[in-house]
Write a protein that holds these residues in place. Sequence first.
Motif, PDB file in Angstrom:
ATOM      1  N   CYS A 211    -132.708 -10.561  57.527  1.00 28.53           N
ATOM      2  CA  CYS A 211    -132.866 -11.588  58.448  1.00 28.53           C
ATOM      3  C   CYS A 211    -134.178 -11.293  59.390  1.00 28.53           C
ATOM      4  CB  CYS A 211    -131.610 -11.741  59.554  1.00 28.53           C
ATOM      5  SG  CYS A 211    -131.664 -12.964  60.795  1.00 28.53           S
ATOM      6  N   LYS A 212    -134.921 -12.241  59.406  1.00 32.79           N
ATOM      7  CA  LYS A 212    -136.190 -12.020  60.156  1.00 32.79           C
ATOM      8  C   LYS A 212    -135.936 -11.729  61.732  1.00 32.79           C
ATOM      9  CE  LYS A 212    -139.023 -15.163  57.300  1.00 32.79           C
ATOM     10  NZ  LYS A 212    -137.992 -15.675  56.422  1.00 32.79           N
ATOM     11  N   TYR A 213    -135.009 -12.431  62.474  1.00 32.21           N
ATOM     12  CA  TYR A 213    -134.710 -12.172  63.925  1.00 32.21           C
ATOM     13  C   TYR A 213    -133.458 -12.331  64.446  1.00 32.21           C
ATOM     14  CZ  TYR A 213    -139.739 -13.333  64.417  1.00 32.21           C
ATOM     15  OH  TYR A 213    -141.541 -13.469  64.063  1.00 32.21           O
ATOM     16  N   VAL A 214    -133.283 -11.449  65.370  1.00 33.22           N
ATOM     17  CA  VAL A 214    -131.847 -11.448  65.805  1.00 33.22           C
ATOM     18  C   VAL A 214    -131.808 -11.829  67.403  1.00 33.22           C
ATOM     19  CG1 VAL A 214    -129.859  -9.689  66.441  1.00 33.22           C
ATOM     20  CG2 VAL A 214    -131.058  -9.597  64.161  1.00 33.22           C
ATOM     21  N   LEU A 215    -130.868 -12.765  67.575  1.00 31.74           N
ATOM     22  CA  LEU A 215    -130.553 -13.008  68.894  1.00 31.74           C
ATOM     23  C   LEU A 215    -129.410 -12.802  69.651  1.00 31.74           C
ATOM     24  CD1 LEU A 215    -132.172 -14.570  71.556  1.00 31.74           C
ATOM     25  CD2 LEU A 215    -131.467 -16.957  70.562  1.00 31.74           C
ATOM     26  N   LEU A 216    -129.311 -12.056  70.643  1.00 29.96           N
ATOM     27  CA  LEU A 216    -128.062 -11.721  71.156  1.00 29.96           C
ATOM     28  C   LEU A 216    -128.032 -11.988  72.694  1.00 29.96           C
ATOM     29  CD1 LEU A 216    -128.084  -8.183  69.510  1.00 29.96           C
ATOM     30  CD2 LEU A 216    -126.814 -10.209  68.602  1.00 29.96           C
ATOM     31  N   ARG A 217    -126.679 -12.425  72.964  1.00 27.42           N
ATOM     32  CA  ARG A 217    -126.271 -12.671  74.397  1.00 27.42           C
ATOM     33  C   ARG A 217    -125.326 -11.359  74.705  1.00 27.42           C
ATOM     34  NH1 ARG A 217    -126.617 -17.766  78.314  1.00 27.42           N
ATOM     35  NH2 ARG A 217    -125.935 -16.658  80.290  1.00 27.42           N
ATOM     36  N   ASN A 218    -125.745 -10.682  75.796  1.00 26.81           N
ATOM     37  CA  ASN A 218    -124.864  -9.686  75.979  1.00 26.81           C
ATOM     38  C   ASN A 218    -124.621  -9.051  77.165  1.00 26.81           C
ATOM     39  OD1 ASN A 218    -123.838  -7.126  74.339  1.00 26.81           O
ATOM     40  ND2 ASN A 218    -124.993  -6.321  75.737  1.00 26.81           N
ATOM     41  N   LEU A 219    -123.348  -8.858  77.769  1.00 26.49           N
ATOM     42  CA  LEU A 219    -123.147  -8.308  79.417  1.00 26.49           C
ATOM     43  C   LEU A 219    -123.837  -7.042  79.195  1.00 26.49           C
ATOM     44  CD1 LEU A 219    -122.029  -9.393  81.972  1.00 26.49           C
ATOM     45  CD2 LEU A 219    -119.946  -8.129  81.444  1.00 26.49           C
ATOM     46  N   ARG A 220    -124.826  -7.036  80.190  1.00 29.89           N
ATOM     47  CA  ARG A 220    -125.448  -5.410  80.103  1.00 29.89           C
ATOM     48  C   ARG A 220    -124.652  -4.321  80.609  1.00 29.89           C
ATOM     49  NH1 ARG A 220    -130.288  -5.462  84.332  1.00 29.89           N
ATOM     50  NH2 ARG A 220    -131.208  -6.745  82.892  1.00 29.89           N
ATOM     51  N   GLU A 221    -123.544  -4.729  81.412  1.00 35.04           N
ATOM     52  CA  GLU A 221    -122.775  -3.620  81.907  1.00 35.04           C
ATOM     53  C   GLU A 221    -121.788  -3.494  80.876  1.00 35.04           C
ATOM     54  OE1 GLU A 221    -125.186  -5.056  85.100  1.00 35.04           O
ATOM     55  OE2 GLU A 221    -123.802  -6.134  83.655  1.00 35.04           O
ATOM     56  N   GLY A 222    -121.410  -4.297  79.746  1.00 32.08           N
ATOM     57  CA  GLY A 222    -120.288  -3.924  78.829  1.00 32.08           C
ATOM     58  C   GLY A 222    -119.147  -4.771  79.274  1.00 32.08           C
ATOM     59  N   LYS A 223    -118.379  -5.034  78.160  1.00 34.79           N
ATOM     60  CA  LYS A 223    -116.902  -5.578  78.453  1.00 34.79           C
ATOM     61  C   LYS A 223    -116.011  -4.660  79.247  1.00 34.79           C
ATOM     62  CE  LYS A 223    -113.674  -8.755  77.193  1.00 34.79           C
ATOM     63  NZ  LYS A 223    -113.832 -10.358  77.801  1.00 34.79           N
ATOM     64  N   GLN A 224    -115.081  -5.332  79.919  1.00 38.00           N
ATOM     65  CA  GLN A 224    -113.966  -4.280  80.644  1.00 38.00           C
ATOM     66  C   GLN A 224    -113.170  -3.603  79.834  1.00 38.00           C
ATOM     67  OE1 GLN A 224    -111.633  -6.844  83.098  1.00 38.00           O
ATOM     68  NE2 GLN A 224    -110.012  -7.296  81.292  1.00 38.00           N
ATOM     69  N   LEU A 225    -112.846  -2.270  80.052  1.00 37.01           N
ATOM     70  CA  LEU A 225    -112.116  -1.590  79.290  1.00 37.01           C
ATOM     71  C   LEU A 225    -110.611  -1.886  79.273  1.00 37.01           C
ATOM     72  CD1 LEU A 225    -114.108   1.924  80.035  1.00 37.01           C
ATOM     73  CD2 LEU A 225    -113.956   0.677  77.845  1.00 37.01           C
ATOM     74  N   ALA A 226    -110.096  -1.567  78.268  1.00 35.15           N
ATOM     75  CA  ALA A 226    -108.289  -1.601  78.346  1.00 35.15           C
ATOM     76  C   ALA A 226    -107.920  -0.582  78.934  1.00 35.15           C
ATOM     77  CB  ALA A 226    -107.997  -1.705  76.929  1.00 35.15           C
TER      78      ALA A 226
END
Length: 279
Positions: A211-226
């Motif tokens: 794949c030439k390009y990868v586009l991600l949308r991501n919560l910088r601080e991370g998902k909440q922990l269980a």
Amino acid sequence: MMTLCETHLSGNQKAILSMQDFLSGENHARSDFRVYKASDSNKKPFTDNFNESSVGSPVEQFEFEHRKFSRSSLNYLLSLNFLKQQLADVPIKKVLEIGGGFGSLGEILLSDERNDTFYLNVDIAPTCLFSTYYLQSIFGQDNIADYKTLTTCDDFSLENLSSQFQGAVMCPWQLPKVTGELDLFVNFISFQEMEPDIVENYLGHVSRLNCKYVLLRNLREGKQLAIDGKRAGVKKQIKGEDYDVFLPDYELLATNVHPFGFETIDGFHSELRLYKRKS
């Protein structure tokens, strides 16, 4: 029947309209629409004629300039404008998304013939059924391959699939059969709901497909922990730097929170990350 807020604001029509605008999400959607309009450019992927379908009778859908948009479609439109801003030439002939929800990105790309895109969505059951229904309702059953159709397919090459269909929806266990080369891979948020080893496996296939390009949308601080079975979440968070590790054949081109991503009122950052395959 008046709501509690409307009762307290009775007689002040402007205040009532402002409150409805805020509570419905239209205020936020209007802000996204302004950024989308201000940042759009006249090149692929073309989105200037996009008008979201009303398949499924969506509740959260807003009309601006006689066109319909959901918050979901506006998120994708902003992200595509970010992509166009960063790249002089955006390759979108063959696009893969993992966790595409009801298929909003597919609708955007496929609804304009100028884009000449083949869209492949990989998602778990039963979510893949929603995407299949939505996209087939818009583009026709013969143009969107579903899981059942693909079970009888002997050739999973992207060249073969794109020669027969505008798009396809498959389940994760079918992804290893796919061969060929991709232009763009997209994932919005859903990777953060998975454990790191699962995400690394998926991105291994993205790299395998060159794949030439990868586009991600991501919560910088991370998902909440269980926490001890008392709160839903992940065992281990995935943050931006983890993608750098999971994508050793790629370099990070750009990140963005403002204006194309989003910062919450309590300081969390929904960040766009764009990677390019190394030469």
